[in-house]
Enzyme design. Structure first.
Site, PDB file in Angstrom:
ATOM      1  N   PHE A 254     -33.867  41.323  25.256  1.00 15.51           N
ATOM      2  CA  PHE A 254     -34.112  41.255  26.889  1.00 15.51           C
ATOM      3  C   PHE A 254     -33.271  39.768  27.368  1.00 15.51           C
ATOM      4  CE2 PHE A 254     -37.016  40.094  30.498  1.00 15.51           C
ATOM      5  CZ  PHE A 254     -35.946  40.216  31.338  1.00 15.51           C
TER       6      PHE A 254
ATOM      7  N   THR B 121     -44.131  31.025  25.279  1.00 17.95           N
ATOM      8  CA  THR B 121     -44.615  31.699  26.191  1.00 17.95           C
ATOM      9  C   THR B 121     -45.938  31.296  26.996  1.00 17.95           C
ATOM     10  OG1 THR B 121     -45.732  33.739  27.013  1.00 17.95           O
ATOM     11  CG2 THR B 121     -45.896  33.388  24.618  1.00 17.95           C
ATOM     12  N   ASP B 122     -46.193  31.601  28.255  1.00 24.01           N
ATOM     13  CA  ASP B 122     -47.424  31.120  28.859  1.00 24.01           C
ATOM     14  C   ASP B 122     -48.687  31.498  28.302  1.00 24.01           C
ATOM     15  OD1 ASP B 122     -46.827  33.600  29.656  1.00 24.01           O
ATOM     16  OD2 ASP B 122     -47.097  32.993  31.891  1.00 24.01           O
ATOM     17  N   GLU B 123     -48.476  32.694  27.570  1.00 23.15           N
ATOM     18  CA  GLU B 123     -49.775  33.315  26.958  1.00 23.15           C
ATOM     19  C   GLU B 123     -50.348  32.757  25.741  1.00 23.15           C
ATOM     20  OE1 GLU B 123     -49.476  37.581  26.319  1.00 23.15           O
ATOM     21  OE2 GLU B 123     -48.100  37.982  28.053  1.00 23.15           O
TER      22      GLU B 123
ATOM     23  N   ASN C 196     -51.074  42.558  39.798  1.00 23.16           N
ATOM     24  CA  ASN C 196     -50.029  43.890  39.281  1.00 23.16           C
ATOM     25  C   ASN C 196     -49.830  44.812  40.285  1.00 23.16           C
ATOM     26  OD1 ASN C 196     -49.904  42.626  36.723  1.00 23.16           O
ATOM     27  ND2 ASN C 196     -51.469  43.663  35.664  1.00 23.16           N
TER      28      ASN C 196
ATOM     29  N   HIS D 256     -57.439  41.920  27.985  1.00 19.19           N
ATOM     30  CA  HIS D 256     -56.607  41.669  29.138  1.00 19.19           C
ATOM     31  C   HIS D 256     -56.645  40.370  29.736  1.00 19.19           C
ATOM     32  CE1 HIS D 256     -54.316  43.909  32.500  1.00 19.19           C
ATOM     33  NE2 HIS D 256     -53.571  42.948  32.089  1.00 19.19           N
TER      34      HIS D 256
HETATM   35  P1  NAD Z   1     -37.501  41.681  23.374  1.00 20.62           P
HETATM   36  O1  NAD Z   1     -38.406  42.381  22.398  1.00 20.62           O
HETATM   37  O2  NAD Z   1     -36.716  42.267  24.180  1.00 20.62           O
HETATM   38  O3  NAD Z   1     -36.083  41.091  22.034  1.00 20.62           O
HETATM   39  C1  NAD Z   1     -36.625  40.639  21.104  1.00 20.62           C
HETATM   40  C2  NAD Z   1     -35.181  40.698  20.190  1.00 20.62           C
HETATM   41  O4  NAD Z   1     -35.583  39.999  18.746  1.00 20.62           O
HETATM   42  C3  NAD Z   1     -34.632  42.068  19.663  1.00 20.62           C
HETATM   43  O5  NAD Z   1     -33.296  42.064  20.020  1.00 20.62           O
HETATM   44  C4  NAD Z   1     -35.199  42.335  18.340  1.00 20.62           C
HETATM   45  O6  NAD Z   1     -34.129  43.223  17.771  1.00 20.62           O
HETATM   46  C5  NAD Z   1     -35.037  40.834  17.833  1.00 20.62           C
HETATM   47  N1  NAD Z   1     -35.956  40.837  16.603  1.00 20.62           N
HETATM   48  C6  NAD Z   1     -37.435  41.154  16.567  1.00 20.62           C
HETATM   49  N2  NAD Z   1     -37.863  40.877  15.069  1.00 20.62           N
HETATM   50  C7  NAD Z   1     -36.554  40.165  14.628  1.00 20.62           C
HETATM   51  C8  NAD Z   1     -36.326  39.844  13.118  1.00 20.62           C
HETATM   52  N3  NAD Z   1     -37.351  39.700  12.330  1.00 20.62           N
HETATM   53  N4  NAD Z   1     -35.213  39.048  12.990  1.00 20.62           N
HETATM   54  C9  NAD Z   1     -34.243  39.151  13.995  1.00 20.62           C
HETATM   55  N5  NAD Z   1     -34.275  39.451  15.012  1.00 20.62           N
HETATM   56  C10 NAD Z   1     -35.463  40.271  15.664  1.00 20.62           C
HETATM   57  O7  NAD Z   1     -37.970  40.305  23.653  1.00 20.62           O
HETATM   58  P2  NAD Z   1     -37.474  39.394  25.093  1.00 20.62           P
HETATM   59  O8  NAD Z   1     -38.672  39.832  26.074  1.00 20.62           O
HETATM   60  O9  NAD Z   1     -36.374  39.294  25.418  1.00 20.62           O
HETATM   61  O10 NAD Z   1     -38.346  38.154  24.542  1.00 20.62           O
HETATM   62  C11 NAD Z   1     -37.426  36.948  23.832  1.00 20.62           C
HETATM   63  C12 NAD Z   1     -38.413  35.877  23.330  1.00 20.62           C
HETATM   64  O11 NAD Z   1     -38.697  35.184  24.554  1.00 20.62           O
HETATM   65  C13 NAD Z   1     -39.643  35.989  22.588  1.00 20.62           C
HETATM   66  O12 NAD Z   1     -39.840  35.110  21.720  1.00 20.62           O
HETATM   67  C14 NAD Z   1     -40.823  35.981  23.577  1.00 20.62           C
HETATM   68  O13 NAD Z   1     -41.781  35.766  22.840  1.00 20.62           O
HETATM   69  C15 NAD Z   1     -40.301  35.020  24.559  1.00 20.62           C
HETATM   70  N6  NAD Z   1     -40.892  35.339  26.046  1.00 20.62           N
HETATM   71  C16 NAD Z   1     -40.868  36.507  26.591  1.00 20.62           C
HETATM   72  C17 NAD Z   1     -41.182  36.526  27.805  1.00 20.62           C
HETATM   73  C18 NAD Z   1     -40.892  37.739  28.769  1.00 20.62           C
HETATM   74  O14 NAD Z   1     -41.602  37.713  29.571  1.00 20.62           O
HETATM   75  N7  NAD Z   1     -40.240  38.805  28.224  1.00 20.62           N
HETATM   76  C19 NAD Z   1     -41.770  35.517  28.570  1.00 20.62           C
HETATM   77  C20 NAD Z   1     -41.976  34.265  27.791  1.00 20.62           C
HETATM   78  C21 NAD Z   1     -41.425  33.998  26.508  1.00 20.62           C
HETATM   79  O1  TDX Z   2     -47.824  50.103  31.312  1.00 18.49           O
HETATM   80  C1  TDX Z   2     -48.374  48.858  31.992  1.00 18.49           C
HETATM   81  N1  TDX Z   2     -49.420  49.001  33.003  1.00 18.49           N
HETATM   82  C2  TDX Z   2     -50.146  47.525  33.110  1.00 18.49           C
HETATM   83  O2  TDX Z   2     -50.974  47.579  34.147  1.00 18.49           O
HETATM   84  C3  TDX Z   2     -47.957  47.840  31.310  1.00 18.49           C
HETATM   85  C4  TDX Z   2     -46.862  47.929  30.161  1.00 18.49           C
HETATM   86  C5  TDX Z   2     -48.724  46.571  31.690  1.00 18.49           C
HETATM   87  N2  TDX Z   2     -49.461  46.597  32.683  1.00 18.49           N
HETATM   88  C6  TDX Z   2     -50.042  45.088  32.948  1.00 18.49           C
HETATM   89  C7  TDX Z   2     -50.505  44.315  31.910  1.00 18.49           C
HETATM   90  C8  TDX Z   2     -50.182  42.855  32.347  1.00 18.49           C
HETATM   91  O3  TDX Z   2     -51.364  42.582  33.246  1.00 18.49           O
HETATM   92  O4  TDX Z   2     -49.055  44.341  33.701  1.00 18.49           O
HETATM   93  C9  TDX Z   2     -49.032  43.118  33.364  1.00 18.49           C
HETATM   94  C10 TDX Z   2     -47.599  42.973  32.531  1.00 18.49           C
HETATM   95  O5  TDX Z   2     -47.594  43.404  31.444  1.00 18.49           O
HETATM   96  P1  TDX Z   2     -46.358  43.350  30.318  1.00 18.49           P
HETATM   97  O6  TDX Z   2     -45.153  43.871  30.846  1.00 18.49           O
HETATM   98  O7  TDX Z   2     -46.862  44.291  29.025  1.00 18.49           O
HETATM   99  O8  TDX Z   2     -46.360  41.904  30.099  1.00 18.49           O
HETATM  100  P2  TDX Z   2     -47.405  40.721  29.602  1.00 18.49           P
HETATM  101  O9  TDX Z   2     -48.562  41.177  28.624  1.00 18.49           O
HETATM  102  O10 TDX Z   2     -47.853  39.880  30.767  1.00 18.49           O
HETATM  103  O11 TDX Z   2     -46.630  39.746  28.471  1.00 18.49           O
HETATM  104  C11 TDX Z   2     -45.141  39.619  29.073  1.00 18.49           C
HETATM  105  O12 TDX Z   2     -44.875  38.222  29.374  1.00 18.49           O
HETATM  106  C12 TDX Z   2     -45.038  36.998  28.384  1.00 18.49           C
HETATM  107  C13 TDX Z   2     -44.138  39.842  27.892  1.00 18.49           C
HETATM  108  O13 TDX Z   2     -43.992  40.980  27.208  1.00 18.49           O
HETATM  109  C14 TDX Z   2     -44.350  38.662  26.706  1.00 18.49           C
HETATM  110  O14 TDX Z   2     -43.467  38.771  25.671  1.00 18.49           O
HETATM  111  C15 TDX Z   2     -44.252  37.330  27.416  1.00 18.49           C
HETATM  112  O15 TDX Z   2     -44.703  36.224  26.430  1.00 18.49           O
END
Ligand code: NAD
Ligand code: TDX
Length: 345
Positions: A11, A126-128, A250, A285
């Site tokens: 993503f 990540t903030d987590e 949420n 959670h």
């Molecule tokens: P995502 O799950 O959509 O994408 C992850 C990508 O990494 C995929 O394309 C997958 O094929 C690839 N991947 C997984 N394992 C791999 C491996 N062993 N070798 C090579 N490629 C591999 O994740 P995202 O939501 O795009 O998040 C990207 C990064 O940002 C992550 O490091 C995540 O922790 C961080 N992040 C995400 C969020 C969020 O809200 N989604 C917020 C803060 C930080």
């Molecule tokens: O079906 C659901 N119902 C629900 O209530 C899902 C999937 C989530 N939730 C809640 C859990 C969380 O409080 O919504 C909130 C967001 O959940 P997610 O989309 O799973 O995100 P979160 O757990 O907050 O983590 C995301 O943000 C930080 C990303 O997945 C992480 O990769 C990133 O680091």
């Protein structure tokens, strides 16, 4: 400038690759991605054709030392490391791959960068990693890390490994910690795309617990622009928080999404709101996240530009416009396609 992006088919990675190629004609991108369930070549459809000479995709694992070392030996100016297992719920079911990829893979990249003298390394964290907040306050970069899920613990471990390689070995690593992203190409297991696509399918919308957990929401393009800023000017050894200045419960967020969906479809919001179903809470959670991103604002001049109303408009419009993209993911068709495409490779 030659960038190695890991996880560019996910993503945020895909949004970042598109932004860099579009706005930085001097940059070429090598994208190393394993194509796990979350990696999708369709996220970068058209990129080869549009930016031909400046983009190369390599299917590979960040844990594969010879592959990673071989790439960095080719003279990479900077690594932007996205590749990870990213879904909290999956980490609760099975943590092993989170440790392997998020911790082990980051270690492999750091070692190779060290060996090959890579001049810049951006770790996308990540903030987590900070854990959970009470009703007041916001995460600052100097707060202790208190991760609560296997996912966040694996990201914290990787984040701290970056610190250690910088302090001990002088590797120029910068760490970013961002809040919840939303926008185009997000896999429909995460809250917003799950709710949106389920609503379009008339399926239940599972809200965990009382629905009052708070996240800070940032439009993915804002995050990517922040990463570019850090890539350009971030100080090695530093951590930068990024956030959307947009805290929502949420249930409130999902309500806003469904009302925007109803508006764009010309339907009654009640048709969608009635699909909400409160389900058993996620174990462990985190109650509330909020970001203090004063540091990156003051030092690097970055702040988020897309507010929630605008972000939700764009989000809904994109998913309505890309129905084939998410329906193929939900049907599993795209997994079958990859399996046959890469069979025996
Ligand atoms: P995502 O799950 O959509 O994408 C992850 C990508 O990494 C995929 O394309 C997958 O094929 C690839 N991947 C997984 N394992 C791999 C491996 N062993 N070798 C090579 N490629 C591999 O994740 P995202 O939501 O795009 O998040 C990207 C990064 O940002 C992550 O490091 C995540 O922790 C961080 N992040 C995400 C969020 C969020 O809200 N989604 C917020 C803060 C930080
Ligand atoms: O079906 C659901 N119902 C629900 O209530 C899902 C999937 C989530 N939730 C809640 C859990 C969380 O409080 O919504 C909130 C967001 O959940 P997610 O989309 O799973 O995100 P979160 O757990 O907050 O983590 C995301 O943000 C930080 C990303 O997945 C992480 O990769 C990133 O680091």
């Amino acid at each position: 400038m030659k960038l190695l992006v890991t996880g560019g088919c996910g993503f945020i990675g895909a949004n970042f690759v598109r932004l860099v190629l579009e706005e930085r004609p001097e940059v070429s991108v090598v994208n190393l991605d394993k194509l796990t369930y979350a990696g999708n070549l369709a996220n970068l459809a058209g990129v080869d054709e549009t930016y031909g000479g400046r983009y190369r995709f390599i299917r590979g694992d960040v844990c594969d030392e010879p592959v990673v070392d071989g790439l960095l030996a080719q003279g990479i100016d900077a690594v932007v490391h996205f590749a990870a297992e990213s879904h909290v719920d999956r980490s609760i079911e099975a943590a092993g791959v989170f440790i392997d990829t998020n911790v082990g893979g980051t270690r492999v990249l750091l070692d190779a960068a060290q060996r090959r003298g890579t001049p810049r390394f951006v770790m996308v964290s990540t903030d987590e990693v900070y854990g959970s907040l009470g009703p007041e306050g916001a995460f600052r970069e100097d707060m202790p890390l208190k991760p609560n899920s296997p996912y966040s613990a694996s990201k914290a471990a990787a984040d701290l490994l970056c610190r250690a390689y910088c302090v001990t070995n002088g590797l120029p690593v910068v760490v970013t910690r961002c809040s919840n992203n939303y926008g185009p190409y997000q896999f429909p297991e995460k809250l917003l795309p799950l709710m949106l696509t389920n609503a379009l399918e008339g399926a239940p919308l599972p809200v965990y617990g009382d629905g009052r957990n708070v996240r800070d929401w940032i439009y993915v393009e804002d995050h990517c622009r922040g990463l570019l800023r850090v890539l350009d000017k971030g100080r090695p050894g530093e951590v930068y928080n990024l956030g959307g200045a947009c805290e929502r419960e949420n249930i409130e967020l999902v309500g806003g999404l469904l009302r925007e969906l109803a508006r764009q479809k010309g339907q009654d919001a009640e048709d969608y709101l009635s699909l909400i179903s409160f389900v058993t809470d996620r174990p462990g959670h985190d109650r509330r996240y909020a970001m203090d991103f004063t540091k990156i604002e003051q030092e690097l001049g970055w702040s988020p530009q897309v507010d929630l109303a605008e972000g939700l408009r764009r989000l809904v419009a994109w998913y309505l416009d890309h129905e084939t993209w998410w329906r193929e993911i939900k049907s599993g068709a795209y997994r079958d396609y990859y399996r046959s495409m890469y069979e025996g490779r």
